[in-house]
Design a protein around this motif. Sequence first.
Motif, PDB file in Angstrom:
ATOM      1  N   THR A   1       0.847  -1.200   0.000  1.00 45.58           N
ATOM      2  CA  THR A   1       0.000   0.000   0.000  1.00 45.58           C
ATOM      3  C   THR A   1       0.884   1.252   0.000  1.00 45.58           C
ATOM      4  N   TRP A   2       1.894   1.220   0.845  1.00 43.96           N
ATOM      5  CA  TRP A   2       2.825   2.345   0.921  1.00 43.96           C
ATOM      6  C   TRP A   2       3.552   2.529  -0.405  1.00 43.96           C
ATOM      7  N   THR A   3       3.999   1.409  -1.021  1.00 39.94           N
ATOM      8  CA  THR A   3       4.676   1.484  -2.323  1.00 39.94           C
ATOM      9  C   THR A   3       3.762   2.147  -3.356  1.00 39.94           C
ATOM     10  N   THR A   4       2.497   1.735  -3.352  1.00 37.19           N
ATOM     11  CA  THR A   4       1.544   2.312  -4.305  1.00 37.19           C
ATOM     12  C   THR A   4       1.475   3.825  -4.137  1.00 37.19           C
TER      13      THR A   4
ATOM     14  N   GLY B   1      -5.630  23.424 -14.885  1.00 35.33           N
ATOM     15  CA  GLY B   1      -5.100  22.414 -15.798  1.00 35.33           C
ATOM     16  C   GLY B   1      -4.217  21.426 -15.061  1.00 35.33           C
ATOM     17  N   VAL B   2      -3.405  21.943 -14.143  1.00 36.13           N
ATOM     18  CA  VAL B   2      -2.535  21.067 -13.353  1.00 36.13           C
ATOM     19  C   VAL B   2      -3.389  20.088 -12.546  1.00 36.13           C
ATOM     20  N   ILE B   3      -4.469  20.590 -11.965  1.00 34.60           N
ATOM     21  CA  ILE B   3      -5.323  19.732 -11.135  1.00 34.60           C
ATOM     22  C   ILE B   3      -6.005  18.668 -11.984  1.00 34.60           C
ATOM     23  N   VAL B   4      -6.540  19.054 -13.129  1.00 34.01           N
ATOM     24  CA  VAL B   4      -7.191  18.066 -13.998  1.00 34.01           C
ATOM     25  C   VAL B   4      -6.177  17.020 -14.439  1.00 34.01           C
ATOM     26  N   GLY B   5      -4.975  17.470 -14.848  1.00 35.43           N
ATOM     27  CA  GLY B   5      -3.922  16.542 -15.242  1.00 35.43           C
ATOM     28  C   GLY B   5      -3.554  15.620 -14.095  1.00 35.43           C
ATOM     29  N   ALA B   6      -3.445  16.191 -12.890  1.00 41.89           N
ATOM     30  CA  ALA B   6      -3.079  15.393 -11.720  1.00 41.89           C
ATOM     31  C   ALA B   6      -4.146  14.350 -11.429  1.00 41.89           C
ATOM     32  N   ILE B   7      -5.413  14.691 -11.647  1.00 41.26           N
ATOM     33  CA  ILE B   7      -6.488  13.715 -11.414  1.00 41.26           C
ATOM     34  C   ILE B   7      -6.382  12.568 -12.420  1.00 41.26           C
ATOM     35  N   PHE B   8      -6.171  12.921 -13.689  1.00 38.46           N
ATOM     36  CA  PHE B   8      -5.982  11.867 -14.706  1.00 38.46           C
ATOM     37  C   PHE B   8      -4.861  10.922 -14.296  1.00 38.46           C
ATOM     38  N   VAL B   9      -3.679  11.515 -14.033  1.00 42.36           N
ATOM     39  CA  VAL B   9      -2.498  10.705 -13.738  1.00 42.36           C
ATOM     40  C   VAL B   9      -2.732   9.876 -12.469  1.00 42.36           C
ATOM     41  N   SER B  10      -3.313  10.500 -11.440  1.00 42.77           N
ATOM     42  CA  SER B  10      -3.505   9.794 -10.171  1.00 42.77           C
ATOM     43  C   SER B  10      -4.399   8.576 -10.348  1.00 42.77           C
ATOM     44  N   VAL B  11      -5.537   8.774 -11.010  1.00 47.04           N
ATOM     45  CA  VAL B  11      -6.487   7.666 -11.179  1.00 47.04           C
ATOM     46  C   VAL B  11      -5.813   6.510 -11.904  1.00 47.04           C
ATOM     47  N   MET B  12      -5.029   6.840 -12.932  1.00 40.56           N
ATOM     48  CA  MET B  12      -4.426   5.771 -13.726  1.00 40.56           C
ATOM     49  C   MET B  12      -3.259   5.116 -13.007  1.00 40.56           C
ATOM     50  N   VAL B  13      -2.426   5.902 -12.335  1.00 37.07           N
ATOM     51  CA  VAL B  13      -1.258   5.324 -11.667  1.00 37.07           C
ATOM     52  C   VAL B  13      -1.672   4.483 -10.453  1.00 37.07           C
ATOM     53  N   LEU B  14      -2.645   4.968  -9.695  1.00 32.73           N
ATOM     54  CA  LEU B  14      -3.037   4.238  -8.486  1.00 32.73           C
ATOM     55  C   LEU B  14      -3.625   2.875  -8.838  1.00 32.73           C
ATOM     56  N   GLY B  15      -4.272   2.776  -9.968  1.00 36.27           N
ATOM     57  CA  GLY B  15      -4.859   1.492 -10.354  1.00 36.27           C
ATOM     58  C   GLY B  15      -3.955   0.640 -11.218  1.00 36.27           C
ATOM     59  N   GLU B  16      -2.713   1.083 -11.426  1.00 38.51           N
ATOM     60  CA  GLU B  16      -1.780   0.402 -12.325  1.00 38.51           C
ATOM     61  C   GLU B  16      -1.355  -0.970 -11.817  1.00 38.51           C
TER      62      GLU B  16
ATOM     63  N   ASN C   1       5.448  -4.426  -5.916  1.00 36.22           N
ATOM     64  CA  ASN C   1       4.086  -4.925  -5.851  1.00 36.22           C
ATOM     65  C   ASN C   1       3.138  -3.814  -5.458  1.00 36.22           C
ATOM     66  N   LEU C   2       2.337  -3.396  -6.426  1.00 35.85           N
ATOM     67  CA  LEU C   2       1.350  -2.366  -6.142  1.00 35.85           C
ATOM     68  C   LEU C   2       0.049  -3.033  -5.725  1.00 35.85           C
ATOM     69  N   LEU C   3      -0.862  -2.270  -5.179  1.00 36.68           N
ATOM     70  CA  LEU C   3      -2.166  -2.832  -4.810  1.00 36.68           C
ATOM     71  C   LEU C   3      -2.826  -3.482  -6.017  1.00 36.68           C
ATOM     72  N   GLY C   4      -2.634  -2.870  -7.187  1.00 30.89           N
ATOM     73  CA  GLY C   4      -3.187  -3.440  -8.411  1.00 30.89           C
ATOM     74  C   GLY C   4      -2.650  -4.842  -8.670  1.00 30.89           C
ATOM     75  N   ASN C   5      -1.333  -5.027  -8.454  1.00 30.72           N
ATOM     76  CA  ASN C   5      -0.737  -6.365  -8.652  1.00 30.72           C
ATOM     77  C   ASN C   5      -1.322  -7.376  -7.676  1.00 30.72           C
ATOM     78  N   ILE C   6      -1.568  -6.929  -6.432  1.00 32.61           N
ATOM     79  CA  ILE C   6      -2.124  -7.831  -5.433  1.00 32.61           C
ATOM     80  C   ILE C   6      -3.519  -8.277  -5.849  1.00 32.61           C
ATOM     81  N   ILE C   7      -4.317  -7.310  -6.329  1.00 30.36           N
ATOM     82  CA  ILE C   7      -5.668  -7.665  -6.758  1.00 30.36           C
ATOM     83  C   ILE C   7      -5.604  -8.690  -7.877  1.00 30.36           C
ATOM     84  N   VAL C   8      -4.724  -8.439  -8.870  1.00 27.73           N
ATOM     85  CA  VAL C   8      -4.617  -9.366  -9.997  1.00 27.73           C
ATOM     86  C   VAL C   8      -4.234 -10.762  -9.510  1.00 27.73           C
TER      87      VAL C   8
END
Lengths: 311, 362
Positions: free
Chosen positions: A93-96, A237-252, A265-272
Amino acid sequence: MMEIAGEQIRSAAPAMGEDNGVSPAERRDRQERRTALMLISPGVLWMTLFMVLPMIMVVYVSFWTQTTFTVEPKLTTDSWVRFLTSSTYLASTWTTVRIWGIVLLSTLLIGYPVALFIGLMVRNQTLQTALLVICVIPFWTSFLIRVIAWRPMLGTEGAINMILMKLGIIDTPLTSLLFSEFAVLIGMTQIYCVFMVGPITFMLSRIEPSIIEAARDLGAGFGRIFFKIILPLSLPGVIVGAIFVSVMVLGEFATAASLSGRKVNLLGNIIVSQVGSLKWAFASVAGVILTVIIAVVITALLRVVNLRKEM
Amino acid sequence: MLSLSSVTKRYGDVTALDRLSVNVPDDSYVSLLGASGSGKTTLLRVIAGFEEPDGGKVIYDGHRLDGVAPHRRGIGFVFQNFALFPHLSVADNVAFGLRYREEEPVTDPSELKARVADAIRLVGLEGLEARKVTAISGGQRQRVALARTLVTEPRFVLLDEPLGALDANLRERMCDELRAIRERLKVTFLHVTGSETEALLMGDVVAVLSAGSIAQVGPASSLFALPKSADVARHLNAYNVLSGRVVKGGFEGAGARFALPGKQAASDGAPIEVALRFDRISVRPAGATAADPAGEAAIRARFIASEFTGASVLSFFRLEDGTLIQVVAHLSGPAPQAFTKDELYELSFNPQDVIPFIERAA
């Protein structure tokens, strides 16, 4: 005169519509409400069926009882206790969160100057669009190929090592380039940078050139103009970009899986991997935690700027 | 004093400023009149430093300005679209220059506050300090733009069509206020405009910019009474310009022939342009051979249309050669005649009122 006119209107009204006593304003309000309802219902239906219900289901399943090969709807907190007491899962979780933070920062540091160039320096709209399209060219190949393409770049016998050896900068190939956290960070930054560039460019290109000229005319140097005018005006623009990047990276999970050599090992890897071994209850716990983290991050980002006012 | 000598600015093949030279004295209100595309805005941008000239010099009080970065020139610029900082309040907009300028920023909060308050009082915006600039009216934005520039105490202020974005009522009020503010601060205003009435009303001195160079500079009244070239006359929007040839010391062309005032040095056949003020022409039906007052000249023209403008009527006539002639009749005089469309009329005037431009055409 007034009397007569009033009489005429009153006698004309019933002939025009059956709904007596309803003013035209009211009638129009009703019509508009009907239209709004029609427009919004497909979206609401879709989100209810495929997002709200599944999310409730995930929370529910996270309390089910898990045996080796089956999962039963008998409520227990076993999976939660296992997740929250295991150093492995807490560490991931911390790594993620850590990787999210680093990637967010690096996409911002690399993306902002690019956006500054395209949005502010290039004033020709055709050229602006062309440059943005160039940024998107890597997306013409599939996600996996984009990730895997880093292997021949970063590998022990990869392009970077070869060049460094030829230049005589190193004697032995660097082994930490590939299959390391570094590789994951590089891969993610490259893939998600464009999602930062786009929204920032959009906001920057809306800044009137005369506003920057006015600031110069008032005696401000470049640094002041950047921090007091350009940055605040591009913040949405920075905030919108940050939201895009955050959503995608956190679920990677794919980038970490293919470039880290299972070191990251990200949380995404654990789920998989948990879903792969049919541990539905445990995967649900990780899923709920991930969803909570994403919700917190987005809420925090939206606190920075009132997007509704800016758009 | 600001002086420009032989300033040239090109954009590709287009020459926006063509060896332009002009002196702008200290403590004066100078208006710069020019049609759109005449290089007005380019000139201001060169003075402010947003553009560098391709040739020539910009000198202020003996120092070269060209080559100096715009934020070090100490010249104020009021933009046509105001260019306010949209994310800041009225007070923060006004404070921007003092707070963030590179040279001698004002760091003492109480001094900053006092000076901002002074500037806001100067332009009459008390009570709006905390408002966002997106939440005030056009006229108020204009004042913020002015206060924001004036608070930094530039000795020289460039105003790029400052009243263009305001409605007519507001424009008149701002005209008076701009003059009053300038007189109080004893700075130089260089006010660029495309409107001849605004230029003549505002400027102690009016400069006419035409095709990238200064065509004439002078006090408003003398410039209006005696334009030096046909070009300047056209800009003033109060003169008909006729072109023809010199014949025996007189003018011949456009279906007219009359003696010219003074002695003309030009030889016969030399091309010539003459200017005739809109309000120095009287109209009578053609053919009505009324007694011609001695020395009156007359041209035949067809009536096209009239425009009622309140205090006067502007009538349009077309000469045989196609030249358009405008005639102004003030309604304070006898009731204006009603003209019939496409009828021929005789336009008569005193040849002594005609201003000839030989040197230009020659």
